[in-house]
Design an enzyme around this catalytic site. Structure first.
Site, PDB file in Angstrom:
ATOM      1  N   ARG A  55      -0.231  10.166  20.548  1.00 58.14           N
ATOM      2  CA  ARG A  55      -0.677  10.317  19.160  1.00 58.14           C
ATOM      3  C   ARG A  55       0.184  11.336  18.416  1.00 58.14           C
ATOM      4  NH1 ARG A  55      -5.606  12.780  19.500  1.00 58.14           N
ATOM      5  NH2 ARG A  55      -4.646  14.739  18.851  1.00 58.14           N
ATOM      6  N   TYR A 107       1.126   2.158  -7.725  1.00 64.18           N
ATOM      7  CA  TYR A 107       0.434   1.216  -6.847  1.00 64.18           C
ATOM      8  C   TYR A 107      -1.081   1.405  -6.994  1.00 64.18           C
ATOM      9  CZ  TYR A 107      -1.279  -0.931  -2.548  1.00 64.18           C
ATOM     10  OH  TYR A 107      -1.980  -1.677  -1.637  1.00 64.18           O
ATOM     11  N   ASP A 180       7.654   7.575  -4.043  1.00 69.38           N
ATOM     12  CA  ASP A 180       7.382   6.282  -3.424  1.00 69.38           C
ATOM     13  C   ASP A 180       8.613   5.410  -3.674  1.00 69.38           C
ATOM     14  OD1 ASP A 180       6.667   3.710  -2.735  1.00 69.38           O
ATOM     15  OD2 ASP A 180       4.656   3.828  -3.597  1.00 69.38           O
ATOM     16  N   LYS A 205       6.678  -3.447   3.801  1.00 67.64           N
ATOM     17  CA  LYS A 205       7.410  -4.237   2.826  1.00 67.64           C
ATOM     18  C   LYS A 205       8.867  -4.429   3.255  1.00 67.64           C
ATOM     19  CE  LYS A 205       3.538  -3.975   0.404  1.00 67.64           C
ATOM     20  NZ  LYS A 205       2.768  -2.890   1.019  1.00 67.64           N
TER      21      LYS A 205
END
Length: 385
Positions: A55, A107, A180, A205
């Site tokens: 993790r 977004y 972003d 994406k």
């Protein structure tokens, strides 16, 4: 191939070969898949392999994170379970009550989450107009801003923010800058070189590019003050990527440059064709001279202007939906940046409160032949004329 390698290779070469690393002991050309969640201690309690628990630091992430840092000209990268998780980690690294500026057009899901989180975390959240540096400067002058969030191009209408100028304004005000760059991609521009401190990608994406992985990533300069806290957010919050997903992401990234360049070239041809069609009232694409910020796009982009555009259809929402329904190659689906072309009536997806015009179709151009894509859109538009 690494930052210490000589000679220095082009990013296309580094990406295609995933930094050119060969795995021992079998000299694998294809990166191996690391599945273990835990690692053996030595007799003295130390970790000779340098790992404790996946993790926090899985070897499954190493190669993809190193490649991302190289592509974005950063010093460190972190993978996350989604783009939303990556973006959220930046805001979660802030102290309660700090002032944050975000663009009005961004977004939609992140905007909704940010408003809720700001209320819970008591952040002083203000929105600025994406393309208006004067508006941004005025809002940076209020209070003591700690973070400026930029999305450029902005989804789904593709306004641009001057990243270099906005970063300079933010730094003078004492704020860090996170960008972003999901749609910009490192193929078209490197936000860290333009002055940003942190770059975010919804790696689902363009980075992955095959609609089969949900992933996110952050890349930072070595002196980004929020970075140690972001590392802690990921390590303790657990929004990490699975090893197979990390492997798929790296595999997808190896074709990043040819995919993005093909999509970008086709998007330019499609935008030019659609702008001439009588059923279209407006095409928003940074590569078109008609785009209000085309001059900025020419400075801010390289290798084309991206694979995303929006089309406004004469006749309003019903006409826009009818066009989408008539398309054969373009699939009606959420997401962007993959090898297949997609279209979406964005206002209905975002729902009440959206800033998106109801006659707008968001278009993600894939890697199909551009003539086929143009013909498909023209037949759909002709059918409603």
């Amino acid at each position: 191939m690494s930052k210490d390698s000589s000679p220095v290779f082009h990013p296309e070469t580094l990406t295609a070969q995933a930094l050119g690393r060969v795995a021992e002991p079998y000299r694998d050309i294809v990166p191996p898949l690391h599945l273990s969640t835990t690692f053996e201690r030595a007799d003295d309690g130390s970790y000779p392999g340098g790992r404790v628990y996946s993790r926090d630091a899985s070897p499954a992430y190493d190669q993809a994170e190193a490649l991302l840092a190289e592509l974005e000209a950063g010093d460190s990268a972190l993978l996350f379970s989604s783009g939303m998780a990556a973006a959220a980690a930046v805001f979660q690294a802030l102290e309660p009550g700090q002032r944050v500026l975000a663009p009005r057009n961004m977004y939609w899901a992140l905007r909704k989450w940010l408003i809720l989180f700001a209320e819970q975390w008591q952040l002083d959240l203000a929105f600025y107009e994406n393309a208006d540096l004067a508006d941004l400067e005025a809002k940076l002058a209020i209070g003591a801003p700690k973070l400026l969030w930029i999305e450029s191009p902005a989804n789904p209408t593709w306004e641009l923010t001057d990243i270099a100028a906005a970063s300079a304004l933010a730094h003078r005000a004492g704020a860090q800058v996170a960008v972003d760059a999901t749609v910009l991609t490192p193929v078209h521009g490197q936000a860290l070189k333009m002055g940003a401190d942190i770059v975010m990608h919804s790696a689902t994406k363009y980075l992955n590019g095959h609609s089969d992985v949900v992933a996110g990533a952050l890349v930072a300069r070595k002196d980004a003050p929020l970075w140690p806290r972001i590392r802690t957010v990921r390590a303790l919050g657990g929004a990490v990527l699975g090893p197979f997903e990390a492997w798929l992401l790296l595999r997808g990234m190896r074709t990043l440059f040819p995919r993005v360049r093909t999509a970008s070239a086709s998007a330019m041809k499609l935008a030019e064709a659609l702008e001439r069609h009588p059923a279209v009232s407006q095409v928003s694409y940074p590569g078109l001279p008609s785009h209000p910020q085309h001059a900025l796009a020419q400075r801010q982009f390289s290798n084309g202007f991206g694979g995303m555009l929006s089309v406004r259809i004469r006749g309003g929402e019903s006409a826009a939906r009818a066009v989408a329904a008539k398309l054969r190659i373009f699939k009606q689906a959420t997401s962007l940046g993959s090898v297949e072309s997609l279209v979406e009536h964005r206002a209905s997806v975002e729902g009440p409160g959206t800033f998106c015009p109801d006659d707008l179709l968001r278009v993600s151009v894939g890697i199909e032949h551009s003539d086929d894509l143009i013909a498909d859109f023209v037949q759909a538009l002709d059918s409603i004329a």
